[in-house]
Design a protein around this motif. Structure first.
Motif, PDB file in Angstrom:
ATOM      1  N   PRO A 454       0.824  -1.210   0.000  1.00  0.00           N
ATOM      2  CA  PRO A 454       0.000   0.000   0.000  1.00  0.00           C
ATOM      3  C   PRO A 454       0.860   1.263   0.000  1.00  0.00           C
ATOM      4  N   GLU A 455       1.987   1.202   0.683  1.00  0.00           N
ATOM      5  CA  GLU A 455       2.865   2.368   0.729  1.00  0.00           C
ATOM      6  C   GLU A 455       3.346   2.730  -0.675  1.00  0.00           C
ATOM      7  N   LEU A 456       3.679   1.694  -1.461  1.00  0.00           N
ATOM      8  CA  LEU A 456       4.279   1.950  -2.769  1.00  0.00           C
ATOM      9  C   LEU A 456       3.251   2.220  -3.855  1.00  0.00           C
ATOM     10  N   VAL A 457       2.105   1.528  -3.821  1.00  0.00           N
ATOM     11  CA  VAL A 457       1.153   1.700  -4.920  1.00  0.00           C
ATOM     12  C   VAL A 457      -0.170   2.311  -4.479  1.00  0.00           C
ATOM     13  N   GLY A 458      -0.302   2.589  -3.197  1.00  0.00           N
ATOM     14  CA  GLY A 458      -1.598   3.015  -2.691  1.00  0.00           C
ATOM     15  C   GLY A 458      -1.872   4.505  -2.773  1.00  0.00           C
ATOM     16  N   GLY A 459      -0.840   5.307  -2.992  1.00  0.00           N
ATOM     17  CA  GLY A 459      -1.057   6.748  -2.988  1.00  0.00           C
ATOM     18  C   GLY A 459      -1.604   7.180  -1.641  1.00  0.00           C
ATOM     19  N   THR A 460      -2.500   8.177  -1.646  1.00  0.00           N
ATOM     20  CA  THR A 460      -3.081   8.587  -0.371  1.00  0.00           C
ATOM     21  C   THR A 460      -4.399   7.871  -0.135  1.00  0.00           C
ATOM     22  N   LYS A 461      -5.060   7.484  -1.222  1.00  0.00           N
ATOM     23  CA  LYS A 461      -6.383   6.876  -1.086  1.00  0.00           C
ATOM     24  C   LYS A 461      -6.300   5.368  -0.885  1.00  0.00           C
ATOM     25  N   GLY A 462      -5.100   4.824  -0.988  1.00  0.00           N
ATOM     26  CA  GLY A 462      -4.990   3.371  -0.891  1.00  0.00           C
ATOM     27  C   GLY A 462      -4.083   2.911   0.233  1.00  0.00           C
ATOM     28  N   VAL A 463      -3.753   3.807   1.162  1.00  0.00           N
ATOM     29  CA  VAL A 463      -2.882   3.364   2.252  1.00  0.00           C
ATOM     30  C   VAL A 463      -3.717   2.736   3.355  1.00  0.00           C
ATOM     31  N   PHE A 464      -3.044   1.914   4.113  1.00  0.00           N
ATOM     32  CA  PHE A 464      -3.691   1.176   5.190  1.00  0.00           C
ATOM     33  C   PHE A 464      -3.330   1.788   6.529  1.00  0.00           C
ATOM     34  N   ILE A 465      -3.982   1.279   7.550  1.00  0.00           N
ATOM     35  CA  ILE A 465      -3.699   1.754   8.902  1.00  0.00           C
ATOM     36  C   ILE A 465      -2.252   1.455   9.283  1.00  0.00           C
ATOM     37  N   SER A 466      -1.716   0.343   8.726  1.00  0.00           N
ATOM     38  CA  SER A 466      -0.345  -0.019   9.095  1.00  0.00           C
ATOM     39  C   SER A 466       0.663   1.019   8.600  1.00  0.00           C
ATOM     40  N   ASN A 467       0.330   1.709   7.498  1.00  0.00           N
ATOM     41  CA  ASN A 467       1.225   2.751   7.025  1.00  0.00           C
ATOM     42  C   ASN A 467       1.277   3.907   8.013  1.00  0.00           C
ATOM     43  N   ARG A 468       0.116   4.161   8.615  1.00  0.00           N
ATOM     44  CA  ARG A 468       0.039   5.205   9.623  1.00  0.00           C
ATOM     45  C   ARG A 468       0.848   4.783  10.863  1.00  0.00           C
ATOM     46  N   ILE A 469       0.723   3.515  11.213  1.00  0.00           N
ATOM     47  CA  ILE A 469       1.472   3.014  12.368  1.00  0.00           C
ATOM     48  C   ILE A 469       2.964   3.166  12.109  1.00  0.00           C
ATOM     49  N   ALA A 470       3.370   2.782  10.906  1.00  0.00           N
ATOM     50  CA  ALA A 470       4.788   2.894  10.562  1.00  0.00           C
ATOM     51  C   ALA A 470       5.232   4.349  10.644  1.00  0.00           C
ATOM     52  N   TYR A 471       4.360   5.252  10.198  1.00  0.00           N
ATOM     53  CA  TYR A 471       4.688   6.675  10.254  1.00  0.00           C
ATOM     54  C   TYR A 471       4.931   7.115  11.696  1.00  0.00           C
ATOM     55  N   HIS A 472       4.035   6.677  12.592  1.00  0.00           N
ATOM     56  CA  HIS A 472       4.187   7.102  13.976  1.00  0.00           C
ATOM     57  C   HIS A 472       5.392   6.457  14.646  1.00  0.00           C
ATOM     58  N   ILE A 473       5.745   5.265  14.183  1.00  0.00           N
ATOM     59  CA  ILE A 473       6.908   4.589  14.771  1.00  0.00           C
ATOM     60  C   ILE A 473       8.197   5.265  14.320  1.00  0.00           C
TER      61      ILE A 473
END
Ligand SMILES: Nc1ncnc2c1ncn2[C@@H]1O[C@H](COP(=O)(O)OP(=O)(O)OP(=O)(O)O)[C@@H](O)[C@H]1O
Ligand SMILES: [Mg+2]
Lengths: 513, 366
Positions: A454-473
């Protein structure tokens, strides 16, 4: 061989011991041996899996840093009522002065600032700028006042002597508290001996406040402080950063003053804790609910498309002659041989606006050149790429279940008059459901926690919650929030698992055999 | 009852051949005609093509060559589900996700039979195999014998005219097997069903069938009622395969009509019935059943040829005595004698003389 002594009820072994106890001993030995075999794995899981999960769960509610760093302030704030709309009293500022002066020495004030910044933006910079100023507050006027009044106040050894005196300690609580904290700091941070160092300004300030409160110690020289020009500490703070005049800042500190907090969790579901209770966040700050819903919906769609695409392939695999089945199996497993990153990047090449798929569609004439399909950097991209990546996890359990379905079932159905379709739908399909179940659980749980794709092909509309978690980590370093989001994800997965068990029955899940 | 032509030839295989790989023929030139209502057993060693024949009849394999007809119509192009053949599989093939009653209702459902009639038929079929109270169970909750009966009921519930059974009793213990053998034949005869039954157990074949087709090497070696098969085998394979049998090898010395004499390889001369020999000088295997060997010379005709024999082993088996002899160079010659009051019990090492009626000794192909 066992020999049974006549007349005795108890069975004994040849050497006379009770049969039961020697059986138990033998069994225990077996158990210990079995345990030793799995011990390395157990230890590994404990250290690398169970412990981090517990740590994460703890982090999501832990708030130790606030009461640890500014304990006096938190205590003093208890008297203060946020609803008055006014900044707290001088008393609170004085306590905060002591706390901050100490925290500044320990360099923990910036960390506290970052922590509180999660709840109210701007606090971080307030702590940083005030931290730089706190050593230069005008409170040195008190220090000078005392040392001028009597030389004993300038003598570190004398201070140490006073503070060792129980009578002094009892009568001057603020001074004692401040001196103890300063002494500890001197030993811990500077490796000095308190009896040889001049006490810091905040110790003299505490003494001034004690005396102003009417507390006196007989052992100390009497000083009349009431005549002194008072230094207003709140002004000192507001002078350093006018944010300290804002009652909302103090309300935030007070709200998040506990050892544990529900703040991270509330934040994870777009709520926030205010002095008035739990409230929804402002519109523009709400992201997590949307992300959770998107993660689940997309994961379900991915699982669905994996079933649709994987079922026929698994069927083919299970029913083809061995040699062709092996070739097909290698093709199915092929994606496992290339790195995830490479595969995902390949999808970028295929799906992008000027990519292979769009080019072909334009060339065939299905889509117009100026109206190319948006296949990447949105949810479509995530679904396509992740379906491809997770497909083997659907095919393999399906295949191994289908392999166990006896071909004579379908033959029997046909011999009884069922058409090919009826035989499939009424007999073959129901027997393959456990494979669908196992594959779905596998794919869904993998999908819900997926991150790279999702990080690579999801853009902003296709990211998952895990991308947000990774961001906060890794970026915002808000580990508490990351932990709370992760915990919610974990609970969600467990809840879905439970629901699945209720609806389908976990006994209906087979990975073959 | 006047049998029409199709009733006499209800199932027909005509010059049927089958090859799976295009190189070897698994079934070679199979010709078989079954009248309606017959219980026919295909008997043969493993790999002889029995299941293949059954699968061709059921429509799950296609014949490479030849014609298969049921009731006079060729079925080569009729898909399996339209053939209306009841089938009992070796492993029962009961649907594990359905209850027993649902299993039985399945063939009726796909035939779009109404619910009440369906239930009625299911109940009757269950009662027929004495499994009335098991309708609600899953197949996995039944014993092997019970599953077998359900499989049988399921193959019969839609009243097919032809039922195929592929070693249905293979997994059962001896007692249950015998009981089920009886039930299957009883049901088949009561309902007047034409049955093709596959087994490699010869006792099963002999006790159950109207006729037995002995398979070997993709061919029917002999197709005959059980008694004929046992008493008058047409070739040495059948003789060896069915029941216990003594074989001696030699050359035909004289041949006159039904009778012949055979010079054994060890030199002795014996009497035999010429079954499968055509000329003097032919090599032959003669076959004699152990219970037809006579040790009491008085019971033989005076001019009968006899052989010298030495007793190697004497086994007491209760109802019979089984004696192993050394005869004409072989150590494996067995005779069986009834445990009658006047019967002598032979001793090990005893020298005796044996003989038989010429009709009981078959000179077969070598
Ligand atoms: N699907 C198949 N593909 C290729 N060869 C096969 C296939 N099925 C059976 N054969 C071969 O055909 C021959 C006859 O098999 P068949 O199953 O008819 O034997 P059978 O008489 O039923 O034996 P058994 O008593 O062991 O069941 C065997 O040599 C077997 O290897
Ligand atoms: Mg077979």
């Amino acid at each position: 061989m066992t020999d049974q002594t006549s007349g005795a009820d108890l069975l004994t072994t040849a050497d006379g011991k009770s049969l039961k106890s020697s059986l138990n001993r033998a069994l225990r030995r077996q158990k210990i041996r079995a345990l030793m075999l799995i011990a390395p794995l157990l230890l590994f899981i404990l250290i690398s899996f169970i412990a981090p999960i517990f740590d994460m769960l703890l982090r999501s509610v832990e708030n130790q840093i606030v009461p640890d760093t500014i304990p006096r302030t938190i205590e003093a704030l208890e008297e203060w009522d946020a609803d008055t709309g006014e900044a707290p009293s001088e008393e609170v500022f004085a306590a905060f002065y002591t706390d901050l002066a100490i925290a500044e020495e320990y360099k923990t004030h910036t960390r506290l600032g970052s922590r509180l910044n999660y709840e109210k933006t701007g606090i971080s910079s307030m702590f940083r700028s005030t931290g730089r100023r706190v050593g230069r507050f005008d409170t040195d006027a008190y220090t000078d006042g005392f040392t001028d009044a009597d030389a004993a106040f300038a003598d570190p050894a004398q201070w140490a002597a006073w503070m060792a005196d129980d009578a002094v300690r009892a009568s001057l609580p603020l001074t004692t508290d401040a001196y103890d904290a300063w002494a500890l700091l001197t030993v811990e941070e500077n490796n000095d001996i308190p009896a040889e160092e001049d006490p810091a300004d905040f110790v003299y300030t505490a003494l001034y406040r004690d005396l102003m409160n009417g507390n006196t110690a007989a052992a100390m020289p009497a000083v009349d402080v009431s005549a002194w020009e008072p230094v207003v500490i709140s002004e000192q703070f507001i002078d350093a950063n006018d944010g300290w005049a804002d009652p909302e800042v103090w309300a935030t500190i007070k709200t998040y003053g506990g050892t544990y907090t529900s703040g991270y969790f509330l934040n994870s579901v777009d709520l926030q804790l205010t002095p008035d209770g739990v409230e929804t966040r402002p519109e523009d700050e709400r992201i997590y609910i949307t992300l959770f819903i998107r993660t689940i919906v997309l994961s379900i769609l991915i699982t669905g498309s994996c079933i649709l695409l994987g079922y026929p392939i698994a069927y083919l695999l299970a029913n083809l002659p061995l040699r062709s089945a092996n070739v097909l199996m290698i093709l199915v497993l092929l994606p496992f041989w290339t790195s995830l990153l490479v595969r995902t990047s390949a999808w970028k090449v295929l799906l992008q606006n000027q990519g292979v798929i769009n080019d072909i569609l334009v060339w065939i004439g299905i889509v117009a050149d100026d109206n190319r399909l948006e296949l990447i950097n949105n949810a479509t991209g995530t679904i396509i790429a992740m379906t491809h990546i997770l497909l083997p996890f659907m095919i393999l359990p399906l295949y191994s279940v289908m392999k166990t379905i006896n071909p004579s079932y379908v033959r029997a159905a046909k011999s009884m008059g069922a058409t090919d379709w009826t035989a499939f739908w009424r007999v073959y399909f129901p027997n393959s459901i456990p494979g669908i179940g196992a594959g779905s659980i596998l794919v869904f749980i993998l999908a819900i926690g997926y991150y790279i794709t999702p990080e690579l092909v999801g853009g902003t509309k296709g990211v998952f919650i895990s991308n947000r978690i990774a961001y906060h980590i890794s970026s915002s370093l808000n580990w508490g929030l990351a932990a709370a989001l992760g915990s919610i994800l974990l609970v969600l997965v467990l809840a879905l698992y439970w629901l699945y068990d209720r609806l389908v029955g976990i006994d209906n899940v087979k990975l073959g055999g | 009852m006047a049998a029409s032509a199709t009733d006499k030839a209800f199932v027909e295989f005509e010059r049927v051949q089958k090859s799976y790989d295009g190189e070897t023929l698994v079934v070679k030139d199979l010709n078989l005609t079954m009248p309606k209502g017959e219980f026919l057993t295909m008997l043969g060693p493993s790999g002889s093509g029995k299941t293949t024949c059954l699968m061709m009849l059921a429509g799950f394999e296609t014949a490479t060559h030849g014609d298969i007809r049921i009731g006079g119509t060729s079925i080569n192009n009729i898909p399996p589900h339209k053939r209306g053949i009841g089938m009992v599989f070796q492993n029962y093939a009961l649907f594990p996700h359905m209850t027993v009653a649902e299993n039985l209702a399945f063939p009726l459902e796909v035939r779009k039979i109404g619910k009440s009639e369906r239930e009625e038929k299911v109940k009757r079929a269950l009662d027929m195999v004495q499994m009335g109270q098991f309708g609600g169970r899953r197949p996995a909750q039944l014993s092997g014998g019970q599953q077998q009966r359900i499989a049988l009921a399921r193959a019969l519930v839609f009243q097919p005219e032809l039922v195929l059974m592929d070693e249905p009793l293979g997994a059962l213990d001896k007692q249950l097997r015998e009981h089920m053998q009886f039930e299957i034949t009883r049901l088949a005869h009561e309902l007047g069903i034409t049955t093709v039954y596959v087994t490699h157990d010869q006792t099963e074949a002999l006790t159950m069938s109207d006729r037995v087709a002995v398979f070997n090497d993709g061919r029917i070696q002999q197709l005959a009622p059980p008694d004929k098969l046992y008493e008058a085998p047409e070739n040495s394979f059948v003789a060896q395969f069915i029941g216990e049998n003594n074989t001696l090898t030699g050359k035909v010395e004289t041949l006159s009509g039904e009778r012949c004499t055979v010079r054994l390889d060890s030199g002795e001369l014996i009497d035999a019935r010429a079954v499968n020999v055509s000329a003097v000088g032919d090599r032959t295997k003669v076959s004699i059943r152990p219970e037809r060997v006579e040790i009491n010379k008085d019971r033989l005709s005076p001019d009968a040829h006899t052989l010298k024999a030495e007793v190697l082993e004497f086994i007491y088996m209760g109802d019979i005595f089984r004696t192993r002899l050394r005869v004409a160079g072989t150590d494996e010659f067995v005779i069986k004698t009834r445990n009658a009051p006047d019967q002598v019990r032979l001793e090990r090492g005893q020298q005796i003389e044996i003989g038989w009626l010429a009709e009981d000794c078959h000179a077969l192909d070598a």
